[in-house]
Write an enzyme that holds these catalytic residues in place. Structure first.
Site, mmCIF file in Angstrom:
data_model
loop_
_atom_site.group_PDB
_atom_site.id
_atom_site.type_symbol
_atom_site.label_atom_id
_atom_site.label_comp_id
_atom_site.label_asym_id
_atom_site.label_seq_id
_atom_site.Cartn_x
_atom_site.Cartn_y
_atom_site.Cartn_z
ATOM 1 N N LYS A 1 2.398 -4.170 6.386
ATOM 2 C CA LYS A 1 2.717 -4.220 4.948
ATOM 3 C C LYS A 1 4.224 -4.128 4.728
ATOM 4 C CE LYS A 1 -1.240 -4.915 3.066
ATOM 5 N NZ LYS A 1 -1.445 -6.167 2.316
ATOM 6 N N HIS B 1 -13.196 3.465 2.776
ATOM 7 C CA HIS B 1 -12.290 4.487 2.244
ATOM 8 C C HIS B 1 -13.128 5.649 1.705
ATOM 9 C CE1 HIS B 1 -9.478 1.009 2.065
ATOM 10 N NE2 HIS B 1 -8.613 1.937 2.426
ATOM 11 N N SER C 1 0.852 -1.190 0.000
ATOM 12 C CA SER C 1 0.000 0.000 0.000
ATOM 13 C C SER C 1 0.885 1.235 0.000
ATOM 14 C CB SER C 1 -0.863 -0.009 1.257
ATOM 15 O OG SER C 1 -1.409 1.269 1.490
ATOM 16 N N SER C 2 0.353 2.327 -0.538
ATOM 17 C CA SER C 2 1.146 3.562 -0.564
ATOM 18 C C SER C 2 1.356 4.140 0.839
ATOM 19 C CB SER C 2 0.481 4.607 -1.467
ATOM 20 O OG SER C 2 -0.801 4.925 -0.976
ATOM 21 N N CYS C 3 0.634 3.616 1.848
ATOM 22 C CA CYS C 3 0.809 4.145 3.208
ATOM 23 C C CYS C 3 2.094 3.652 3.870
ATOM 24 C CB CYS C 3 -0.401 3.860 4.075
ATOM 25 S SG CYS C 3 -0.581 2.127 4.466
ATOM 26 N N TYR D 1 -1.173 -0.811 10.170
ATOM 27 C CA TYR D 1 -1.348 -1.432 8.841
ATOM 28 C C TYR D 1 -0.064 -1.297 8.022
ATOM 29 C CZ TYR D 1 -3.407 -2.118 4.177
ATOM 30 O OH TYR D 1 -3.699 -2.557 2.912
HETATM 31 O O1 GFB Z 1 -9.717 6.914 1.937
HETATM 32 P P1 GFB Z 1 -9.204 7.292 3.259
HETATM 33 O O2 GFB Z 1 -9.923 6.749 4.441
HETATM 34 O O3 GFB Z 1 -7.702 6.848 3.297
HETATM 35 O O4 GFB Z 1 -9.235 8.892 3.412
HETATM 36 P P2 GFB Z 1 -6.245 7.448 3.516
HETATM 37 C C1 GFB Z 1 -8.692 9.745 2.469
HETATM 38 C C2 GFB Z 1 -8.957 11.183 2.823
HETATM 39 O O5 GFB Z 1 -10.351 11.450 2.647
HETATM 40 C C3 GFB Z 1 -8.622 11.581 4.261
HETATM 41 C C4 GFB Z 1 -10.849 12.133 3.772
HETATM 42 O O6 GFB Z 1 -8.051 12.875 4.261
HETATM 43 C C5 GFB Z 1 -9.991 11.606 4.921
HETATM 44 O O7 GFB Z 1 -10.057 12.500 6.027
HETATM 45 N N1 GFB Z 1 -12.290 11.858 3.922
HETATM 46 C C6 GFB Z 1 -13.261 12.782 3.786
HETATM 47 C C7 GFB Z 1 -12.869 10.691 4.230
HETATM 48 N N2 GFB Z 1 -14.466 12.245 4.042
HETATM 49 C C8 GFB Z 1 -14.257 10.938 4.306
HETATM 50 C C9 GFB Z 1 -15.124 9.861 4.649
HETATM 51 O O8 GFB Z 1 -16.328 9.991 4.750
HETATM 52 N N3 GFB Z 1 -14.541 8.646 4.829
HETATM 53 C C10 GFB Z 1 -13.189 8.447 4.715
HETATM 54 N N4 GFB Z 1 -12.683 7.217 4.893
HETATM 55 N N5 GFB Z 1 -12.338 9.471 4.435
HETATM 56 C C11 GFB Z 1 -5.803 4.958 3.954
HETATM 57 C C12 GFB Z 1 -5.105 4.168 4.997
HETATM 58 O O9 GFB Z 1 -5.535 6.267 4.247
HETATM 59 O O10 GFB Z 1 -5.319 4.709 2.671
HETATM 60 C C13 GFB Z 1 -5.040 2.770 4.648
HETATM 61 O O11 GFB Z 1 -5.720 4.389 6.235
HETATM 62 C C14 GFB Z 1 -4.779 2.474 3.177
HETATM 63 O O12 GFB Z 1 -4.032 2.243 5.420
HETATM 64 C C15 GFB Z 1 -5.442 3.435 2.227
HETATM 65 O O13 GFB Z 1 -3.399 2.498 2.950
HETATM 66 C C16 GFB Z 1 -4.912 3.335 0.820
HETATM 67 O O14 GFB Z 1 -5.661 7.696 2.186
HETATM 68 O O15 GFB Z 1 -6.194 8.594 4.450
#
Ligand code: GFB
Length: 313
Positions: free
Chosen positions: A146, A185, A113-115, A142
């Protein structure tokens, strides 16, 4: 860059995690290849159970393995369920890779994952930035799991000569996504939230964070195509990024989802929810040099994802 000419045709191919969004996409993509796909659902095989995995491999003897099984979720799930994220993902990676080694699988692809990159690494993220700085706190458990998988693939190649490769996808979306309002996500979360707001004629939709973080997204069918391509042409301990090469702010992204869903109310930000990493754009130079580029634009991909959501609801 270490290229390969791995003949997938005619092989027995194990897709671990075939019911997940990525595994299912790899399965769809493999239907265009002349291969014998083997799968095992969670009810049949718990990939965290070492002896069950060893027995299954000894019996099924896959020649090629796509290790797409993982415990995944969005920013809130990563933060809240960190014990499950670290335990499940390390167990799955160690069991499947060791079983592939014991049973002499010819090739294995580990999906990271890119994280895994440092929170504040320079952008775009080059593969060599791995382990050069502290991780983003919300997904540290996580990411550590990874990174363990990446290092395991690297060690097995070095010590045992296993042809194990590791790919790092950017944020994925598409059919088969998880639409849980809290644990999904951002793509699935916003498709659902804007759709429900449209149906309810709600005056506003709340988006988490400040709207300023930037994310790169790739449609899962593009990702699956890249995985099959790399399985054939790549062989190296160096990790390789899979992305679209473009990113977008969450605010612009939310506006785009609203337009595609057909919601014309207001968008509000809840800054009490975490932003996560400020930016996560992958450098896709290596992938490009290996002859692969993402085909689906974000707009087209989101239209497909919205259609998939309407069908899957
Ligand atoms: O997709 P997301 O949860 O993953 O969130 P990450 C991406 C961005 O969208 C963050 C914003 O800045 C969130 O604050 N966001 C806005 C929201 N509204 C929402 C919402 O309703 N739900 C969610 N989920 N986000 C993940 C990692 O990080 O990326 C994992 O936690 C994984 O480990 C994945 O690697 C690819 O990009 O922040």
């Amino acid at each position: 860059m270490a290229t390969a000419d791995y003949e997938l045709r005619g092989k027995r191919v194990f897709v671990a995690g075939h019911r997940g969004m990525v595994g299912a996409a790899i399965l769809r993509r493999l239907s265009n290849e002349d291969v014998d796909v083997v799968t095992a659902g969670r009810d049949q095989l718990d990939l965290r159970d070492q002896s069950a995995v060893f027995d299954w491999f000894a019996e099924s003897r896959p020649q090629a393995v796509f290790l797409a099984a993982a415990k995944v979720g969005g920013i809130a799930a990563n933060h809240a369920l960190r014990a499950e994220f670290i335990y499940d993902n390390i167990a799955i990676a160690t069991n499947v890779m060791h079983a592939a080694y014991l049973n002499r699988a010819e090739k294995l692809m580990f999906l990271g994952s890119s994280c895994i990159y440092p929170k504040l690494a320079p952008q775009p993220l080059r593969e060599e930035y791995l382990l050069t700085g502290p991780l983003e706190a919300t997904n540290e458990a996580y990411a550590v799991a990874k990174i363990a998988g990446i290092k395991m693939a690297e060690a097995y190649r070095h010590q045992y000569g296993c042809d194990f490769i590791s790919v790092m996808p950017t944020n994925l979306y598409g059919p088969g996504d998880n639409y849980d309002p809290e644990y999904s996500h951002v793509v699935a979360a916003l498709i659902r939230r804007f759709h429900e707001a449209k149906i309810a004629d709600a005056p506003k939709v709340v988006v988490w964070g400040t709207g300023t973080p930037r994310r790169e997204f790739i449609h899962v069918d593009d990702m699956a195509d890249a995985c099959v391509h790399l399985m054939k042409v790549y062989s190296s301990s160096d990790i390789i990024n899979i992305g679209s090469g473009r990113d977008i702010s969450i605010a612009d992204f939310a506006a785009l989802v609203a337009r595609i869903v057909g919601y014309d109310g207001a968008i509000e930000y809840d800054a009490s929810r975490p932003d996560g990493t400020p930016r996560k754009l992958l450098d896709v130079g290596r992938l490009d040099a290996l002859g692969w580029r993402a085909e689906t634009s974000l707009e087209n991909g989101l239209r497909l994802a919205y259609e998939a959501y309407l069908e899957e609801r």
